[in-house]
Design a protein around this motif. Structure first.
Motif, PDB file in Angstrom:
ATOM      1  N   UNK A 187       0.817  -1.234   0.000  1.00 11.97           N
ATOM      2  CA  UNK A 187       0.000   0.000   0.000  1.00 11.97           C
ATOM      3  C   UNK A 187       0.846   1.278   0.000  1.00 11.97           C
ATOM      4  N   UNK A 188       1.977   1.261   0.721  1.00 13.87           N
ATOM      5  CA  UNK A 188       2.831   2.450   0.754  1.00 13.87           C
ATOM      6  C   UNK A 188       3.450   2.695  -0.624  1.00 13.87           C
ATOM      7  N   UNK A 189       3.935   1.636  -1.272  1.00 12.76           N
ATOM      8  CA  UNK A 189       4.519   1.803  -2.610  1.00 12.76           C
ATOM      9  C   UNK A 189       3.484   2.289  -3.616  1.00 12.76           C
ATOM     10  N   UNK A 190       2.259   1.783  -3.540  1.00 12.91           N
ATOM     11  CA  UNK A 190       1.213   2.255  -4.447  1.00 12.91           C
ATOM     12  C   UNK A 190       0.940   3.745  -4.240  1.00 12.91           C
ATOM     13  N   UNK A 191       0.892   4.164  -2.979  1.00 15.55           N
ATOM     14  CA  UNK A 191       0.620   5.571  -2.699  1.00 15.55           C
ATOM     15  C   UNK A 191       1.802   6.445  -3.120  1.00 15.55           C
ATOM     16  N   UNK A 192       3.031   5.978  -2.899  1.00 17.76           N
ATOM     17  CA  UNK A 192       4.206   6.746  -3.342  1.00 17.76           C
ATOM     18  C   UNK A 192       4.207   6.879  -4.863  1.00 17.76           C
ATOM     19  N   UNK A 193       3.851   5.798  -5.557  1.00 16.81           N
ATOM     20  CA  UNK A 193       3.785   5.867  -7.022  1.00 16.81           C
ATOM     21  C   UNK A 193       2.721   6.866  -7.464  1.00 16.81           C
ATOM     22  N   UNK A 194       1.565   6.861  -6.791  1.00 15.72           N
ATOM     23  CA  UNK A 194       0.509   7.819  -7.131  1.00 15.72           C
ATOM     24  C   UNK A 194       0.986   9.251  -6.888  1.00 15.72           C
ATOM     25  N   UNK A 195       1.601   9.490  -5.736  1.00 18.74           N
ATOM     26  CA  UNK A 195       2.067  10.842  -5.399  1.00 18.74           C
ATOM     27  C   UNK A 195       3.170  11.280  -6.358  1.00 18.74           C
TER      28      UNK A 195
END
Length: 196
Positions: free
Chosen positions: A130-138
C-alpha cells in the motif's frame, strides 16, 4: 505442447498486466477526482491526509488479513519450540544439546523458515505494497509540474538555509515524513487509549 502452453501463458500474463495497468490508471484518476475539491487546502493538507489514509489502510489490513497457513505455522513453530525448550531442561547438558539439535534438524528449522517466509510475504502485502502504491501515485500526480499547475509552485514548501538558497521539499519526501509521523502518532494514540 510445452511451447503452446508457454505461448498461452505469455498471452495470459500480458492480458493480466494490461488489466492491472488499466485498473491502476482508473484508481489514480478516481483519486484525482476525489482529491480535487481539497486543493483549496494546499498540498501539505492533501499529502498529510494521504499519509493518514495509508496508515489506516495498513493497520486495517494487518488486523484482518492473516492466512490460515500463517496461523498453522505459528502454532507448529510454537509447538516444536516448546518441545526443544523442554528438551534443554534436562540435567545432562550434552544429551539435552543433542536432542535439541535433532529437533532443530528434524523439524524446527523447516517450520521456522516457512513461518518466517509466510510472515515476510504477509508483511509485504499488508504494509509495503500500500505504501509503494501511494508513493507511485504521489510521484505521478504531485510532481513539480503538477504542483505548479495546481498550486502555483513546484514544491510543497521551502526551508530557509544559511547559504541563502532555500531547500525545496517535494511531494514524495514530505509524504514519507508525514507517513512516519502518522505511524508515530498512531502508536502514541494506541498507548494512551490502552492506559485508559
Amino acid at each position: 505442447m510445452s511451447l503452446l502452453w508457454r505461448m498461452d501463458m505469455d498471452a495470459f500474463m500480458d492480458r493480466m498486466w494490461e488489466y492491472t495497468v488499466a485498473m491502476l490508471h482508473y484508481t489514480a484518476s478516481l483519486l484525482d477526482k476525489l482529491l480535487g475539491p481539497l486543493h483549496v487546502f494546499g498540498p501539505v493538507f492533501i499529502l498529510t491526509l494521504l499519509a493518514v489514509i495509508t496508515v489506516v489502510i495498513t493497520k486495517t489490513l494487518n488486523k484482518y488479513i492473516i492466512t490460515k497457513r500463517y496461523i498453522e505455522l505459528e502454532k507448529e513453530f510454537q509447538h516444536w519450540y516448546k518441545i526443544r525448550e523442554a528438551a534443554m531442561q534436562s540435567d545432562d547438558y550434552d544429551k539435552a544439546k543433542g536432542i535439541a539439535k535433532n529437533i532443530d534438524q528434524a523439524k524446527l528449522n523447516q517450520v521456522y523458515y516457512d513461518y518466517f517466509l509466510e510472515g515476510f510475504l504477509l508483511g509485504l502485502a499488508r504494509n509495503v505494497f500500500p505504501v509503494f502504491l501511494m508513493v507511485a501515485y504521489i510521484n505521478e500526480s504531485f510532481r513539480a509540474e503538477a504542483l505548479t499547475r495546481m498550486f502555483g509552485k513546484g514544491y510543497v514548501f521551502a526551508l530557509p538555509m544559511s547559504s541563502g538558497k532555500p531547500l525545496l521539499v517535494g511531494a514524495v519526501f514530505y509524504y514519507i515524513l508525514a507517513l512516519i509521523l502518522s505511524h508515530l502518532l498512531w502508536s502514541v494514540f494506541k498507548r494512551i487509549t490502552k492506559k485508559k
